[in-house]
Design a protein around this motif. Sequence first.
Motif, PDB file in Angstrom:
ATOM      1  N   ASN A 116      37.593   2.002  57.099  1.00 36.36           N
ATOM      2  CA  ASN A 116      36.992   2.822  58.152  1.00 36.36           C
ATOM      3  C   ASN A 116      35.723   2.118  58.607  1.00 36.36           C
ATOM      4  OD1 ASN A 116      35.671   4.725  59.729  1.00 36.36           O
ATOM      5  ND2 ASN A 116      36.403   6.441  58.493  1.00 36.36           N
ATOM      6  N   TRP A 117      35.821   1.392  59.708  1.00 35.54           N
ATOM      7  CA  TRP A 117      34.736   0.523  60.144  1.00 35.54           C
ATOM      8  C   TRP A 117      33.473   1.300  60.484  1.00 35.54           C
ATOM      9  CZ3 TRP A 117      37.834  -2.873  64.105  1.00 35.54           C
ATOM     10  CH2 TRP A 117      38.835  -3.560  63.429  1.00 35.54           C
ATOM     11  N   ALA A 118      33.608   2.409  61.203  1.00 37.20           N
ATOM     12  CA  ALA A 118      32.426   3.168  61.648  1.00 37.20           C
ATOM     13  C   ALA A 118      31.792   3.922  60.481  1.00 37.20           C
ATOM     14  CB  ALA A 118      32.798   4.126  62.764  1.00 37.20           C
ATOM     15  N   ALA A 119      32.602   4.703  59.773  1.00 35.24           N
ATOM     16  CA  ALA A 119      32.066   5.517  58.676  1.00 35.24           C
ATOM     17  C   ALA A 119      31.563   4.647  57.533  1.00 35.24           C
ATOM     18  CB  ALA A 119      33.116   6.498  58.178  1.00 35.24           C
ATOM     19  N   GLY A 120      32.182   3.510  57.349  1.00 34.50           N
ATOM     20  CA  GLY A 120      31.773   2.616  56.272  1.00 34.50           C
ATOM     21  C   GLY A 120      30.584   1.751  56.627  1.00 34.50           C
ATOM     22  N   GLY A 121      30.108   1.881  57.858  1.00 34.88           N
ATOM     23  CA  GLY A 121      28.969   1.072  58.287  1.00 34.88           C
ATOM     24  C   GLY A 121      29.280  -0.409  58.386  1.00 34.88           C
ATOM     25  N   LEU A 122      30.566  -0.732  58.523  1.00 35.50           N
ATOM     26  CA  LEU A 122      30.962  -2.140  58.548  1.00 35.50           C
ATOM     27  C   LEU A 122      30.647  -2.819  59.876  1.00 35.50           C
ATOM     28  CD1 LEU A 122      34.396  -1.835  56.736  1.00 35.50           C
ATOM     29  CD2 LEU A 122      32.217  -2.539  55.778  1.00 35.50           C
ATOM     30  N   VAL A 123      30.700  -2.045  60.962  1.00 33.03           N
ATOM     31  CA  VAL A 123      30.430  -2.596  62.286  1.00 33.03           C
ATOM     32  C   VAL A 123      29.004  -2.219  62.683  1.00 33.03           C
ATOM     33  CG1 VAL A 123      31.089  -2.521  64.719  1.00 33.03           C
ATOM     34  CG2 VAL A 123      32.860  -2.504  62.954  1.00 33.03           C
ATOM     35  N   GLN A 124      28.217  -3.224  63.017  1.00 34.51           N
ATOM     36  CA  GLN A 124      26.805  -3.038  63.340  1.00 34.51           C
ATOM     37  C   GLN A 124      26.509  -3.566  64.742  1.00 34.51           C
ATOM     38  OE1 GLN A 124      24.607  -1.561  61.135  1.00 34.51           O
ATOM     39  NE2 GLN A 124      26.381  -1.202  59.831  1.00 34.51           N
ATOM     40  N   LYS A 125      25.408  -3.091  65.316  1.00 27.15           N
ATOM     41  CA  LYS A 125      24.963  -3.606  66.602  1.00 27.15           C
ATOM     42  C   LYS A 125      24.815  -5.124  66.528  1.00 27.15           C
ATOM     43  CE  LYS A 125      22.358   0.490  67.877  1.00 27.15           C
ATOM     44  NZ  LYS A 125      21.059   1.056  68.256  1.00 27.15           N
ATOM     45  N   ASN A 126      25.216  -5.771  67.599  1.00 29.75           N
ATOM     46  CA  ASN A 126      25.104  -7.232  67.745  1.00 29.75           C
ATOM     47  C   ASN A 126      25.904  -8.023  66.718  1.00 29.75           C
ATOM     48  OD1 ASN A 126      23.279  -7.081  70.009  1.00 29.75           O
ATOM     49  ND2 ASN A 126      21.730  -6.429  68.540  1.00 29.75           N
ATOM     50  N   GLY A 127      26.879  -7.385  66.081  1.00 31.11           N
ATOM     51  CA  GLY A 127      27.706  -8.075  65.094  1.00 31.11           C
ATOM     52  C   GLY A 127      28.877  -8.801  65.727  1.00 31.11           C
ATOM     53  N   LYS A 128      29.438  -9.749  64.983  1.00 28.02           N
ATOM     54  CA  LYS A 128      30.620 -10.505  65.413  1.00 28.02           C
ATOM     55  C   LYS A 128      31.673 -10.343  64.316  1.00 28.02           C
ATOM     56  CE  LYS A 128      28.481 -14.449  65.705  1.00 28.02           C
ATOM     57  NZ  LYS A 128      28.147 -15.853  65.970  1.00 28.02           N
ATOM     58  N   TYR A 129      32.888  -9.933  64.712  1.00 22.53           N
ATOM     59  CA  TYR A 129      33.903  -9.563  63.736  1.00 22.53           C
ATOM     60  C   TYR A 129      35.276 -10.079  64.143  1.00 22.53           C
ATOM     61  CZ  TYR A 129      30.129  -6.346  62.724  1.00 22.53           C
ATOM     62  OH  TYR A 129      28.897  -5.822  62.430  1.00 22.53           O
ATOM     63  N   PHE A 130      36.173 -10.100  63.169  1.00 26.03           N
ATOM     64  CA  PHE A 130      37.575 -10.380  63.457  1.00 26.03           C
ATOM     65  C   PHE A 130      38.441  -9.723  62.398  1.00 26.03           C
ATOM     66  CE2 PHE A 130      36.607 -13.760  60.469  1.00 26.03           C
ATOM     67  CZ  PHE A 130      37.787 -13.975  59.768  1.00 26.03           C
ATOM     68  N   PHE A 131      39.698  -9.502  62.775  1.00 27.00           N
ATOM     69  CA  PHE A 131      40.692  -9.042  61.818  1.00 27.00           C
ATOM     70  C   PHE A 131      42.018  -9.687  62.169  1.00 27.00           C
ATOM     71  CE2 PHE A 131      40.937  -5.946  65.240  1.00 27.00           C
ATOM     72  CZ  PHE A 131      42.302  -5.725  65.391  1.00 27.00           C
ATOM     73  N   SER A 132      42.902  -9.742  61.207  1.00 25.80           N
ATOM     74  CA  SER A 132      44.231 -10.299  61.453  1.00 25.80           C
ATOM     75  C   SER A 132      45.281  -9.304  60.973  1.00 25.80           C
ATOM     76  CB  SER A 132      44.404 -11.655  60.755  1.00 25.80           C
ATOM     77  OG  SER A 132      44.308 -11.499  59.362  1.00 25.80           O
TER      78      SER A 132
END
Length: 96
Positions: free
Chosen positions: A56-72
């Motif tokens: 859970n990206w939002a609830a887990g705090g995994l995604v932050q402002k100005n972040g760069k991410y990827f998934f496969s």
Amino acid sequence: NTSLRQSMPSVSAEAKGLAKDLLAFVDASPTPFQVVSVVASRLTNAGFVELKEIDNWAAGGLVQKNGKYFFSRDGSTIVAFAVGGAYEAGNGFKVL
């Protein structure tokens, strides 16, 4: 033919370097699975953080402002994205 060589534009060192990088990428990536692996490595080296779809990206705090991410997914698809500075968890997003 000398006249043909004279009429061809010169190629910059930067363009030659980019072409060599592209050829190395193509050589290292003959299948979609290898493309995903090579791209994931390049993204990680460029400061992107890998996320897992099951988290859970939002609830887990995994995604932050100005972040760069990827998934496969299934080793054959990769998605990369950057988050802007106005991001607020739970507000949704747009793909442009």
